[in-house]
Design a protein around this motif. Structure first.
Motif, PDB file in Angstrom:
ATOM      1  N   LEU A  89      46.454  16.801  47.033  1.00  0.00           N
ATOM      2  CA  LEU A  89      47.341  17.837  46.508  1.00  0.00           C
ATOM      3  C   LEU A  89      48.801  17.656  46.908  1.00  0.00           C
ATOM      4  O   LEU A  89      49.689  17.724  46.052  1.00  0.00           O
ATOM      5  CB  LEU A  89      46.824  19.216  46.911  1.00  0.00           C
ATOM      6  CG  LEU A  89      45.477  19.601  46.297  1.00  0.00           C
ATOM      7  CD1 LEU A  89      44.994  20.924  46.856  1.00  0.00           C
ATOM      8  CD2 LEU A  89      45.557  19.640  44.787  1.00  0.00           C
ATOM      9  N   VAL A  90      49.086  17.439  48.181  1.00  0.00           N
ATOM     10  CA  VAL A  90      50.476  17.268  48.591  1.00  0.00           C
ATOM     11  C   VAL A  90      51.070  15.989  47.995  1.00  0.00           C
ATOM     12  O   VAL A  90      52.188  16.021  47.470  1.00  0.00           O
ATOM     13  CB  VAL A  90      50.632  17.345  50.125  1.00  0.00           C
ATOM     14  CG1 VAL A  90      52.040  16.956  50.554  1.00  0.00           C
ATOM     15  CG2 VAL A  90      50.307  18.769  50.606  1.00  0.00           C
ATOM     16  N   PRO A  91      50.353  14.834  48.020  1.00  0.00           N
ATOM     17  CA  PRO A  91      50.924  13.653  47.360  1.00  0.00           C
ATOM     18  C   PRO A  91      51.182  13.872  45.865  1.00  0.00           C
ATOM     19  O   PRO A  91      52.163  13.360  45.326  1.00  0.00           O
ATOM     20  CB  PRO A  91      49.874  12.566  47.580  1.00  0.00           C
ATOM     21  CG  PRO A  91      49.159  12.985  48.809  1.00  0.00           C
ATOM     22  CD  PRO A  91      49.142  14.492  48.766  1.00  0.00           C
ATOM     23  N   LEU A  92      50.324  14.640  45.215  1.00  0.00           N
ATOM     24  CA  LEU A  92      50.522  14.923  43.802  1.00  0.00           C
ATOM     25  C   LEU A  92      51.787  15.753  43.580  1.00  0.00           C
ATOM     26  O   LEU A  92      52.652  15.391  42.786  1.00  0.00           O
ATOM     27  CB  LEU A  92      49.303  15.648  43.234  1.00  0.00           C
ATOM     28  CG  LEU A  92      49.317  15.964  41.745  1.00  0.00           C
ATOM     29  CD1 LEU A  92      49.412  14.684  40.925  1.00  0.00           C
ATOM     30  CD2 LEU A  92      48.076  16.743  41.369  1.00  0.00           C
ATOM     31  N   ALA A  93      51.917  16.862  44.298  1.00  0.00           N
ATOM     32  CA  ALA A  93      53.093  17.721  44.139  1.00  0.00           C
ATOM     33  C   ALA A  93      54.364  16.996  44.574  1.00  0.00           C
ATOM     34  O   ALA A  93      55.407  17.104  43.920  1.00  0.00           O
ATOM     35  CB  ALA A  93      52.909  19.016  44.926  1.00  0.00           C
ATOM     36  N   THR A  94      54.293  16.240  45.651  1.00  0.00           N
ATOM     37  CA  THR A  94      55.451  15.480  46.126  1.00  0.00           C
ATOM     38  C   THR A  94      55.823  14.395  45.126  1.00  0.00           C
ATOM     39  O   THR A  94      57.010  14.176  44.847  1.00  0.00           O
ATOM     40  CB  THR A  94      55.152  14.867  47.507  1.00  0.00           C
ATOM     41  OG1 THR A  94      54.818  15.921  48.417  1.00  0.00           O
ATOM     42  CG2 THR A  94      56.347  14.094  48.041  1.00  0.00           C
ATOM     43  N   GLY A  95      54.833  13.718  44.579  1.00  0.00           N
ATOM     44  CA  GLY A  95      55.078  12.659  43.593  1.00  0.00           C
ATOM     45  C   GLY A  95      55.752  13.167  42.336  1.00  0.00           C
ATOM     46  O   GLY A  95      56.446  12.409  41.652  1.00  0.00           O
ATOM     47  N   LEU A  96      55.569  14.426  42.049  1.00  0.00           N
ATOM     48  CA  LEU A  96      56.234  15.037  40.891  1.00  0.00           C
ATOM     49  C   LEU A  96      57.674  15.423  41.211  1.00  0.00           C
ATOM     50  O   LEU A  96      58.421  15.812  40.317  1.00  0.00           O
ATOM     51  CB  LEU A  96      55.468  16.282  40.438  1.00  0.00           C
ATOM     52  CG  LEU A  96      54.137  16.014  39.759  1.00  0.00           C
ATOM     53  CD1 LEU A  96      53.338  17.304  39.642  1.00  0.00           C
ATOM     54  CD2 LEU A  96      54.349  15.384  38.401  1.00  0.00           C
ATOM     55  N   LEU A 103      53.380  24.422  49.073  1.00  0.00           N
ATOM     56  CA  LEU A 103      52.995  25.679  48.427  1.00  0.00           C
ATOM     57  C   LEU A 103      52.391  25.396  47.057  1.00  0.00           C
ATOM     58  O   LEU A 103      51.359  25.966  46.686  1.00  0.00           O
ATOM     59  CB  LEU A 103      54.202  26.611  48.290  1.00  0.00           C
ATOM     60  CG  LEU A 103      53.974  27.899  47.499  1.00  0.00           C
ATOM     61  CD1 LEU A 103      52.872  28.747  48.131  1.00  0.00           C
ATOM     62  CD2 LEU A 103      55.270  28.688  47.383  1.00  0.00           C
ATOM     63  N   ARG A 104      53.015  24.533  46.301  1.00  0.00           N
ATOM     64  CA  ARG A 104      52.502  24.197  44.974  1.00  0.00           C
ATOM     65  C   ARG A 104      51.124  23.549  45.075  1.00  0.00           C
ATOM     66  O   ARG A 104      50.232  23.817  44.257  1.00  0.00           O
ATOM     67  CB  ARG A 104      53.486  23.295  44.252  1.00  0.00           C
ATOM     68  CG  ARG A 104      54.757  24.024  43.863  1.00  0.00           C
ATOM     69  CD  ARG A 104      55.805  23.085  43.292  1.00  0.00           C
ATOM     70  NE  ARG A 104      57.007  23.809  42.950  1.00  0.00           N
ATOM     71  CZ  ARG A 104      57.177  24.526  41.848  1.00  0.00           C
ATOM     72  NH1 ARG A 104      56.213  24.622  40.963  1.00  0.00           N
ATOM     73  NH2 ARG A 104      58.312  25.154  41.628  1.00  0.00           N
ATOM     74  N   ALA A 105      50.935  22.707  46.085  1.00  0.00           N
ATOM     75  CA  ALA A 105      49.638  22.076  46.292  1.00  0.00           C
ATOM     76  C   ALA A 105      48.570  23.128  46.587  1.00  0.00           C
ATOM     77  O   ALA A 105      47.471  23.079  46.029  1.00  0.00           O
ATOM     78  CB  ALA A 105      49.733  21.065  47.436  1.00  0.00           C
ATOM     79  N   ALA A 106      48.893  24.085  47.439  1.00  0.00           N
ATOM     80  CA  ALA A 106      47.932  25.134  47.784  1.00  0.00           C
ATOM     81  C   ALA A 106      47.593  26.005  46.574  1.00  0.00           C
ATOM     82  O   ALA A 106      46.430  26.362  46.360  1.00  0.00           O
ATOM     83  CB  ALA A 106      48.483  25.992  48.926  1.00  0.00           C
ATOM     84  N   LEU A 107      48.592  26.345  45.783  1.00  0.00           N
ATOM     85  CA  LEU A 107      48.346  27.143  44.578  1.00  0.00           C
ATOM     86  C   LEU A 107      47.460  26.388  43.590  1.00  0.00           C
ATOM     87  O   LEU A 107      46.550  26.962  42.988  1.00  0.00           O
ATOM     88  CB  LEU A 107      49.671  27.525  43.913  1.00  0.00           C
ATOM     89  CG  LEU A 107      50.523  28.524  44.683  1.00  0.00           C
ATOM     90  CD1 LEU A 107      51.917  28.610  44.073  1.00  0.00           C
ATOM     91  CD2 LEU A 107      49.851  29.884  44.720  1.00  0.00           C
ATOM     92  N   THR A 108      47.717  25.107  43.443  1.00  0.00           N
ATOM     93  CA  THR A 108      46.906  24.281  42.554  1.00  0.00           C
ATOM     94  C   THR A 108      45.469  24.224  43.048  1.00  0.00           C
ATOM     95  O   THR A 108      44.517  24.402  42.275  1.00  0.00           O
ATOM     96  CB  THR A 108      47.506  22.867  42.448  1.00  0.00           C
ATOM     97  OG1 THR A 108      48.855  22.969  41.988  1.00  0.00           O
ATOM     98  CG2 THR A 108      46.706  21.988  41.501  1.00  0.00           C
TER      99      THR A 108
END
Length: 154
Positions: A89-96, A103-108
């Motif tokens: 999740l964090v690599p995904l949100a960070t990669g974007l 926070l975005r990772a946790a919401l996802t």
């Protein structure tokens, strides 16, 4: 299985759980696939990936087992949470390039876990009988907003 065997081969039940609780996907493969393509379609790509996993009986069983373990055992929850956040999740949100990536990772993650809980564990109708295509169309915009959209009205 004898407790001494667990200790001998796995150094305790937490290590056994970590070995048994493998993710039903390889984050090193999935994250680049999700990040490939237009940023404005990441929600759809993620929804399709999640639903593909849930359609496969083996990966669905793994996801359900992980969520049930996390819901009932704090040590398991910590291991699962750390692994999913760190590897997916964090690599995904960070990669974007999204601000507030954790926070975005946790919401996802909350949306994905909620879908698994309501569709496959609790079985809230009509989710268990909703088609894959209907679910992708319904949850993709929410995942998109969690990853790239505004988080408030300001």
């Amino acid at each position: 299985m004898d407790v001494t065997l667990v200790s001998h081969f796995f150094s305790g039940k937490q290590r056994l759980f970590a070995e048994a609780a493998a993710l039903p996907y390889d984050p090193a493969v999935v994250v680049p696939l999700l990040l490939a393509g237009p940023r404005e379609q990441i929600g759809r790509r993620l929804a399709e990936q999640v639903l593909n996993l849930l359609e496969n009986p083996a990966s669905r069983s793994q996801m359900i087992a992980l969520i049930r373990a996390a819901a009932s055992e704090e040590e398991a929850a910590e291991q699962i949470r750390n692994r999913i956040n760190r590897e997916l999740l964090v690599p995904l949100a960070t990669g974007l390039g999204s601000p507030d990536a954790p926070l975005r990772a946790a919401l996802t993650g909350s949306q994905v876990v909620g879908l698994v809980m309501t569709r496959h564990i609790i079985g809230i109708e009509p989710l268990p009988h909703t088609t894959r295509e209907q679910l992708v169309a319904a949850i993709a915009p929410t995942l998109q907003r969690c990853l790239t959209g505004p988080l408030d009205d300001a």
